[in-house]
Scaffold this motif. Structure first.
Motif, mmCIF file in Angstrom:
data_model
loop_
_atom_site.group_PDB
_atom_site.id
_atom_site.type_symbol
_atom_site.label_atom_id
_atom_site.label_comp_id
_atom_site.label_asym_id
_atom_site.label_seq_id
_atom_site.Cartn_x
_atom_site.Cartn_y
_atom_site.Cartn_z
ATOM 1 N N TRP A 48 9.874 7.180 2.183
ATOM 2 C CA TRP A 48 8.511 7.693 2.036
ATOM 3 C C TRP A 48 7.632 6.722 1.252
ATOM 4 N N LEU A 49 8.161 6.206 0.137
ATOM 5 C CA LEU A 49 7.349 5.315 -0.684
ATOM 6 C C LEU A 49 7.111 3.974 0.005
ATOM 7 N N ARG A 50 8.066 3.516 0.796
ATOM 8 C CA ARG A 50 7.832 2.327 1.621
ATOM 9 C C ARG A 50 6.579 2.536 2.470
ATOM 10 N N ALA A 51 6.529 3.690 3.141
ATOM 11 C CA ALA A 51 5.407 3.976 4.026
ATOM 12 C C ALA A 51 4.094 4.046 3.248
ATOM 13 N N LEU A 52 4.094 4.784 2.144
ATOM 14 C CA LEU A 52 2.873 4.918 1.351
ATOM 15 C C LEU A 52 2.372 3.566 0.851
ATOM 16 N N MET A 53 3.269 2.756 0.307
ATOM 17 C CA MET A 53 2.850 1.471 -0.238
ATOM 18 C C MET A 53 2.408 0.514 0.862
ATOM 19 N N PHE A 54 3.110 0.522 1.992
ATOM 20 C CA PHE A 54 2.716 -0.336 3.112
ATOM 21 C C PHE A 54 1.316 0.047 3.590
ATOM 22 N N ALA A 55 1.057 1.351 3.692
ATOM 23 C CA ALA A 55 -0.253 1.809 4.142
ATOM 24 C C ALA A 55 -1.344 1.463 3.141
ATOM 25 N N ILE A 56 -1.046 1.577 1.865
ATOM 26 C CA ILE A 56 -2.025 1.253 0.829
ATOM 27 C C ILE A 56 -2.369 -0.232 0.862
ATOM 28 N N ILE A 57 -1.342 -1.064 0.874
ATOM 29 C CA ILE A 57 -1.547 -2.517 0.807
ATOM 30 C C ILE A 57 -2.262 -3.044 2.046
ATOM 31 N N ASN A 58 -1.946 -2.462 3.214
ATOM 32 C CA ASN A 58 -2.467 -2.990 4.488
ATOM 33 C C ASN A 58 -3.575 -2.138 5.093
ATOM 34 N N ARG A 59 -4.247 -1.338 4.269
ATOM 35 C CA ARG A 59 -5.230 -0.394 4.824
ATOM 36 C C ARG A 59 -6.437 -1.070 5.458
ATOM 37 N N ASN A 60 -6.721 -2.316 5.090
ATOM 38 C CA ASN A 60 -7.835 -3.032 5.710
ATOM 39 C C ASN A 60 -7.396 -3.886 6.894
ATOM 40 N N THR A 61 -6.100 -3.860 7.174
ATOM 41 C CA THR A 61 -5.565 -4.665 8.283
ATOM 42 C C THR A 61 -5.383 -3.836 9.547
ATOM 43 N N TYR A 62 -4.999 -2.572 9.386
ATOM 44 C CA TYR A 62 -4.705 -1.710 10.540
ATOM 45 C C TYR A 62 -5.573 -0.458 10.503
ATOM 46 N N ASP A 63 -5.916 0.027 11.703
ATOM 47 C CA ASP A 63 -6.597 1.315 11.758
ATOM 48 C C ASP A 63 -5.561 2.418 11.930
ATOM 49 N N PHE A 64 -5.956 3.634 11.684
ATOM 50 C CA PHE A 64 -5.007 4.745 11.646
ATOM 51 C C PHE A 64 -4.580 5.216 13.036
ATOM 52 N N GLU A 65 -5.303 4.811 14.068
ATOM 53 C CA GLU A 65 -4.937 5.225 15.424
ATOM 54 C C GLU A 65 -3.836 4.354 16.012
ATOM 55 N N LEU B 216 -1.140 -1.704 -7.980
ATOM 56 C CA LEU B 216 -0.920 -2.837 -7.084
ATOM 57 C C LEU B 216 -2.123 -3.772 -7.002
ATOM 58 N N GLY B 217 -3.178 -3.435 -7.713
ATOM 59 C CA GLY B 217 -4.347 -4.306 -7.749
ATOM 60 C C GLY B 217 -5.271 -4.164 -6.565
ATOM 61 N N VAL B 218 -5.159 -3.037 -5.842
ATOM 62 C CA VAL B 218 -6.030 -2.815 -4.682
ATOM 63 C C VAL B 218 -6.623 -1.402 -4.770
ATOM 64 N N PRO B 219 -7.399 -1.119 -5.808
ATOM 65 C CA PRO B 219 -7.945 0.232 -5.990
ATOM 66 C C PRO B 219 -8.878 0.626 -4.852
ATOM 67 N N PHE B 220 -8.991 1.915 -4.642
ATOM 68 C CA PHE B 220 -9.869 2.411 -3.590
ATOM 69 C C PHE B 220 -11.321 2.317 -4.034
ATOM 70 N N SER B 221 -12.161 1.843 -3.142
ATOM 71 C CA SER B 221 -13.584 1.745 -3.439
ATOM 72 C C SER B 221 -14.246 3.102 -3.263
ATOM 73 N N ALA B 222 -15.497 3.201 -3.743
ATOM 74 C CA ALA B 222 -16.249 4.447 -3.586
ATOM 75 C C ALA B 222 -16.443 4.777 -2.112
ATOM 76 N N ASN B 223 -16.676 3.740 -1.305
ATOM 77 C CA ASN B 223 -16.846 3.966 0.135
ATOM 78 C C ASN B 223 -15.565 4.497 0.765
ATOM 79 N N GLU B 224 -14.419 3.947 0.350
ATOM 80 C CA GLU B 224 -13.142 4.413 0.894
ATOM 81 C C GLU B 224 -12.882 5.865 0.500
ATOM 82 N N GLU B 225 -13.254 6.209 -0.712
ATOM 83 C CA GLU B 225 -13.091 7.596 -1.146
ATOM 84 C C GLU B 225 -13.953 8.521 -0.292
#
Length: 343
Positions: free
Chosen positions: A89-106, A253-262
Motif C-alpha cells: 500500500w505504501l509503495r503505491a501511495l508514495m509512487f503516486a505522490i512522487i509521480n503525480r505530475n508525470t501521470y494522469d489518473f486515467e 519527501l520534499g514535494v508538498p501539495f500546492s494550493a491548486n492541487e488541494e
C-alpha cells in the motif's frame, strides 16, 4: 567513437568491478556456514546475522549493498518495512505522490502494474544468479527503493544521506497476515505450516527480517534522532487518516501539495487510486503473475484484507496476550507503543 585506449580502460574498469563483486560473494560464502540456523517458513532455513533472521539471499543483498552502494544522494528515497506491515500500500501511495505530475489518473501505471513492479526491492535486486548479474550502480538515480533490511544492517553512508519512510503495524496483525501469505506462496510439495508452529517461530523472533520488535525499534530510534531523514508511521494511523498522511508524506519527501492541487482534489484522487478496494480489484492484481525476482509469488498474494484488528478472528486470547506482552516488554522506555488489549 571509442578509441582503443578508452575501450581498454573501460574493459579494465569492468574487470575491477567484477573482481570487487567476487570478493563480496566470497565473503558471503565464508560467512554463511558459520551463522546460527533455524527452521524457516519456506523450504530453506533462516540464518541469524547481527541479531536478525534472514534468508541467505537477503544476507547476500545486505552485503552487496554495504560493499557497493557507495554514492547515495539526499534525493534517494527508501521505503522500509518489516514484511506484511503495509509495504504494498505504501509503495503505491508514495509512487503516486512522487509521480503525480508525470501521470494522469486515467492512465496511471498503478492501474496496470503491481506496486512491487514499480518500486524495486533493494536487497532482492542485489541478488546473485548464475551470471553474477545485478549491479547497484545500474539502478537509475534518484532512487526510490523498498527494503525489508533492518536499519542496523544498512551502511552509514546510506542511513545518514537518504530519506527513509518506515511503516510498522501491530505484531498480532502482522503475524496473521504473514501466516496466510506464507502458506499461499509455500511450494506445493511442502505441507502448509501450522498456525501453532508459525506462532512459535514468530514469537521467538524467528521470522523473515525478525524479530519484528527489534526491526521497528531500530527505525523508531533513528526517526527520533534524525526526523529530517527518517519518517516513522503506523499502519493503523495511515488507515484511519489516509489523506492526512498523504500530505505528511509529500511534505517529508520534499514535494508538498500546492494550493491548486488541494483545490483540484489531488490528495483525494491519490487516496482513491491507492485504496485497498481499488488496487485489489484491478485485473493486474487479481492475476497469477510472477516475475524473475519473485518466482513463487503472484500479484494477488499481496492483497488479502488490509484490515486493522483482523487478528481477533485467528488468535486465541492466550496467543494475543503473549504477543502483547512481548511488545510491551520490548518497547518499554522507548516511547513507541501500540493500543494493545489489557493483559
Amino acid at each position: 567513437m571509442a578509441t582503443p585506449n578508452s575501450s581498454l580502460q573501460s574493459h579494465d574498469k569492468q574487470e575491477t568491478v567484477d573482481e570487487s563483486y567476487q570478493k563480496t560473494y566470497k565473503k558471503f560464502d565464508e560467512i554463511l556456514p558459520t551463522l546460527p540456523k533455524d527452521k524457516g517458513w519456506f523450504s530453506e532455513h533462516l540464518v541469524q546475522y547481527q541479531g536478525f533472521w534472514l534468508k541467505p539471499r537477503a544476507l547476500l543483498g545486505a552485503l552487496l549493498i554495504n560493499d557497493h552502494f557507495t554514492n547515495p544522494q539526499p534525493s534517494d528515497i527508501i521505503l522500509s518495512t518489516s514484511p506484511k506491515c503495509g509495504s504494498t500500500w505504501l509503495r503505491a501511495l508514495m509512487f503516486a505522490i512522487i509521480n503525480r505530475n508525470t501521470y494522469d489518473f486515467e492512465t496511471h501505471p498503478l492501474l496496470t502494474t503491481n506496486p512491487h513492479d514499480l518500486v524495486p526491492f533493494f536487497e532482492g535486486y542485489m541478488r546473485r544468479d548464475g551470471s553474477y548479474s545485478g549491479r547497484v550502480d545500474s539502478l537509475p538515480s534518484p532512487w526510490f527503493l523498498s527494503s525489508h533490511l533492518p536499519h542496523s544492517l544498512l551502511p552509514k553512508s546510506l542511513t545518514s544521506t537518504c530519506r527513509f519512510v518506515y511503516i510498522c503495524r501491530d505484531p498480532k496483525d502482522v503475524f496473521v497476515s504473514k501466516w496466510h501469505f506464507m502458506n499461499n506462496v509455500r511450494p506445493k510439495e511442502l505441507p502448509p505450516i501450522s498456525f501453532e508452529e508459525a506462532f512459535d517461530l514468530f514469537s521467538r523472533g524467528v521470522s523473515h527480517y525478525g524479530p519484528i520488535w527489534d526491526h521497528a525499534l531500530g527505525y523508531w530510534k533513528a526517526s527520533r534522532e534524525s526526523p529530517e531523514t527518517v519518517m516513522f508511521v503506523k499502519y493503523e494511523d495511515v488507515k484511519k487518516e489516509t489523506s492526512v498522511y498523504v500530505r505528511k508524506l509529500a511534505d517529508f519527501l520534499g514535494v508538498p501539495f500546492s494550493a491548486n492541487e488541494e483545490e483540484e482534489g489531488i490528495v483525494e484522487k491519490i487516496v482513491r487510486l491507492c485504496s485497498f478496494e481499488n488496487l485489489s480489484n484491478l485485473e493486474v492484481n487479481k492475476t497469477v503473475k510472477t516475475t524473475k525476482v519473485r518466482p513463487s509469488v503472484s500479484n494477488s498474494d499481496f492483497f488479502r484484507k488490509g484490515q486493522v484488528g483482523d487478528w481477533v478472528n485467528h488468535l486465541t486470547p492466550e496467543m494475543a496476550q503473549r504477543l502483547d506482552q512481548i511488545t510491551k516488554d520490548k518497547f518499554q522506555g522507548s516511547g513507541l507503543s501500540f493500543d494493545l488489549q489489557e493483559t
